[in-house]
Design a protein around this motif. Structure first.
Motif, mmCIF file in Angstrom:
data_model
loop_
_atom_site.group_PDB
_atom_site.id
_atom_site.type_symbol
_atom_site.label_atom_id
_atom_site.label_comp_id
_atom_site.label_asym_id
_atom_site.label_seq_id
_atom_site.Cartn_x
_atom_site.Cartn_y
_atom_site.Cartn_z
ATOM 1 N N GLY A 134 43.427 48.935 47.853
ATOM 2 C CA GLY A 134 44.837 48.961 47.500
ATOM 3 C C GLY A 134 45.673 50.008 47.987
ATOM 4 N N ASN A 176 50.717 40.919 47.435
ATOM 5 C CA ASN A 176 49.626 41.138 46.826
ATOM 6 C C ASN A 176 48.910 40.157 45.837
ATOM 7 O OD1 ASN A 176 47.651 43.276 46.087
ATOM 8 N ND2 ASN A 176 48.858 43.675 44.004
ATOM 9 N N TYR A 187 45.353 39.261 44.568
ATOM 10 C CA TYR A 187 44.646 40.062 43.389
ATOM 11 C C TYR A 187 44.707 39.153 42.107
ATOM 12 C CZ TYR A 187 43.487 43.336 39.740
ATOM 13 O OH TYR A 187 42.959 43.686 38.855
ATOM 14 N N GLN A 193 37.814 42.904 42.437
ATOM 15 C CA GLN A 193 38.766 43.914 42.977
ATOM 16 C C GLN A 193 39.009 45.205 42.247
ATOM 17 O OE1 GLN A 193 41.649 40.499 44.278
ATOM 18 N NE2 GLN A 193 41.757 42.036 45.871
#
Length: 378
Positions: free
Chosen positions: A187, A230, A233, A267
């Motif tokens: 990230g 994103n 995620y 993650q």
């Protein structure tokens, strides 16, 4: 970690020893020295000045407005609105507005927070044994919104929802540093995340600002989903915190605080990882020096109320971050002490100054930090 040369304008604590209070302006006397037993609202400000090479001069302050939603009864807890803002000569800023609202008789509890930071920080990598030599200066912009709503369902028990979102953006000041070269870091570019989830609270404290007896168990679980760039995620974040207070005598209070934070999902964006060190838990450690998927920490604090206006505390704690397996041999020490000035005796509101001390790692100076704020650490 580079030490910041911080100067806090905290003269209100020493003013009574050097001058007559009656000579001070009326608004200063009202904020810091006058005693009010009528349950009226109160307001206090705490200006701050600091300096560091990466920021230049930083100036700003914090303000706390406290009030009761029910001034007739004796059971309703203190509500507040807290604001914090600083600006630097190099264009950086930190802004925060938060509130805690207790409905009459504490039947509902609402909180809200909106914050923005445009500020650099030192990143040391992932794990419980990062090295000072690996410090990597990162630029950071973050927006955060957090809202909670809880309803009392029985004596001392609340259930509700938490929701909000983050938006993180980073830039690396050193392209060859650990932030860019360590393959386990996820990230690096940041991103946007929304979350929602349940909360459960048990709260039997006799006072929510200066507790002398009672217990709290606070827990929430954030179900998190990335958005936009994103969107891949998906994960979760579980927080559980337990506190217990004992009135040892009229002046002595002993408090215990234990906290666990756990990231779920496959993650591990580095900016969502639990981080050791703050002005509330593991005082003395740079926030984020040690971060990983799981955190556990605890502390005990002995509080002595010397008079209705002044108090002192001593604290002792330990904690660690870890990826999968907790190891007692990896726990880090934490200890220190502090001063309290109660500017609102009736509400139990204080200004605190704490000095926290941490571990001394091989080849590094012992970690430590000074904290100035409004209200108790826990």
């Amino acid at each position: 970690m580079k030490k910041l040369a911080t100067i806090v304008l905290f003269s209100v604590l020493i003013q009574p020893a050097f001058a007559q209070v009656k000579l001070l302006p009326k608004f200063i006397r009202k904020m810091y020295f006058e005693k009010d037993t009528t349950k009226k609202a109160s307001f206090v400000v705490l200006p701050v000045i600091s300096s560091a090479p990466e920021t230049g001069l930083e100036a700003g302050g914090s303000a706390l407005y406290s009030f009761y939603t029910d001034t007739l009864g004796n059971d309703t807890r203190v509500s507040n609105i807290f604001a914090y803002a600083t600006l630097t000569t190099k264009g950086q800023s930190r802004l925060n507005l938060s509130s805690s609202y207790w409905a009459p008789h504490n039947n509902y509890h609402f909180t809200g927070q909106v914050g923005y930071i445009n500020f650099p920080f030192d990143f040391y990598g992932i794990g419980n044994n990062t090295a000072k030599a690996d410090a990597d200066r990162l630029g950071q912009k973050r927006i955060r919104v957090n809202l909670t709503a809880e309803k009392k369902i029985s004596s001392n028990i609340y259930m509700g929802l938490v929701g909000g979102g983050y938006d993180y953006r980073f830039n690396d000041k050193e392209s060859a540093g650990i932030f860019a070269t360590d393959p386990i870091i996820e990230g690096q570019h940041g991103g946007s995340i929304f979350y929602i989830g349940p909360t459960f609270i048990f709260d039997s404290r006799n006072n929510n600002t200066y507790t002398t007896k009672g217990t709290t168990l606070t827990s929430y679980f954030n179900i998190m989903n990335g958005v936009g760039g994103n969107s891949s995620y998906k994960g979760g974040f579980l927080n559980v915190e337990f506190t217990q207070f004992f009135a040892l005598s009229k002046r002595f209070v002993l408090g215990f605080d234990i906290q666990s934070q756990n990231m779920t999902g496959s993650q591990s964006p580095f900016y969502l990882l639990p981080a050791l060190g703050s002005d509330e838990m593991m005082r003395g450690y740079y926030n984020g020096r040690f971060r990983d998927r799981n955190l556990i920490a605890g502390q005990t604090e002995l509080r002595y109320r010397m008079s209705e206006r002044f108090g002192i505390v001593g604290f002792l704690g330990t904690g660690e971050v870890f990826n999968k397996e907790f190891s007692a041999s990896q726990l880090k020490p934490n200890y220190g002490g502090g001063l309290r000035y109660f500017f609102d005796v009736q509400k139990g509101l204080s200004i605190r100054v704490d000095y926290g001390i941490g571990e001394k790692r091989p080849g590094e100076s012992r970690q430590s930090g000074v904290y100035v704020g409004l209200g108790e650490a826990f």
